[in-house]
Design an enzyme around this catalytic site. Sequence first.
Site, PDB file in Angstrom:
ATOM      1  N   HIS A   1      -3.601   0.217   5.130  1.00  0.00           N
ATOM      2  CA  HIS A   1      -4.124  -0.714   6.133  1.00  0.00           C
ATOM      3  C   HIS A   1      -4.016  -0.077   7.512  1.00  0.00           C
ATOM      4  O   HIS A   1      -3.003   0.518   7.850  1.00  0.00           O
ATOM      5  CB  HIS A   1      -3.407  -2.064   6.093  1.00  0.00           C
ATOM      6  CG  HIS A   1      -1.914  -1.989   6.178  1.00  0.00           C
ATOM      7  ND1 HIS A   1      -1.118  -1.625   5.107  1.00  0.00           N
ATOM      8  CD2 HIS A   1      -1.067  -2.206   7.207  1.00  0.00           C
ATOM      9  CE1 HIS A   1       0.152  -1.627   5.483  1.00  0.00           C
ATOM     10  NE2 HIS A   1       0.212  -1.973   6.766  1.00  0.00           N
ATOM     11  N   TRP A   2      -5.085  -0.185   8.256  1.00  0.00           N
ATOM     12  CA  TRP A   2      -5.138   0.357   9.618  1.00  0.00           C
ATOM     13  C   TRP A   2      -4.747  -0.730  10.597  1.00  0.00           C
ATOM     14  O   TRP A   2      -5.241  -1.858  10.509  1.00  0.00           O
ATOM     15  CB  TRP A   2      -6.552   0.854   9.943  1.00  0.00           C
ATOM     16  CG  TRP A   2      -6.833   2.223   9.413  1.00  0.00           C
ATOM     17  CD1 TRP A   2      -6.826   3.391  10.123  1.00  0.00           C
ATOM     18  CD2 TRP A   2      -7.154   2.585   8.057  1.00  0.00           C
ATOM     19  NE1 TRP A   2      -7.111   4.448   9.277  1.00  0.00           N
ATOM     20  CE2 TRP A   2      -7.326   3.981   8.021  1.00  0.00           C
ATOM     21  CE3 TRP A   2      -7.297   1.862   6.864  1.00  0.00           C
ATOM     22  CZ2 TRP A   2      -7.633   4.675   6.853  1.00  0.00           C
ATOM     23  CZ3 TRP A   2      -7.601   2.540   5.694  1.00  0.00           C
ATOM     24  CH2 TRP A   2      -7.768   3.936   5.702  1.00  0.00           C
TER      25      TRP A   2
END
Length: 171
Positions: free
Chosen positions: A135-136
């Site tokens: 996840h960014w």
Amino acid sequence: MDTLWAPWRMAYIGGDKEPQEKPAAVEVGPDADADCFLCQAVFDTKNDQQRHILRRTKSTISVLNKFPYNNGHLLVAPHRHCGRLDALTETEQLELVREIDHWVKILEQKMNPNGFNVGLNLGHAAGAGLPGHLHWHIVPRWNGDTNYITTIGSTKVISQSLDALWKILMQ
Ligand SMILES: [Zn+2]
């Protein structure tokens, strides 16, 4: 992480509204992880507001970070429970970058930040709280936002402000 000023928490301190109940866990697909909050978000299509889900594309999901470093801190992830960059398909890579671009633009429009930290923590050692599901982080930054002592808020305080933020970004 530098200490950030969080004035958006102030309005909620002392509020008497109870935090919302957590949505019930849903069944996830065979390659997903039932204990992973991102997989739960992907497979629970009925509680987007409660889960602060902002948008789903064919292979991505975007959600508000429950424990934000700064106002507007959100996460962009692939649908697949996958912890390795080299396991992403080209379609996923493309959609993830486009989705990050989309949310940077929306946050610019709605919150007028001076800059962003956009990044990925790969593995526990790098600080990933959920190393199994990429996840960014997108963290808006304002000039001077590290110059103040953080206001310590309770979970209740954070969840109420997230509700307000979710509504703003969904407009
Ligand atoms: Zn997952």
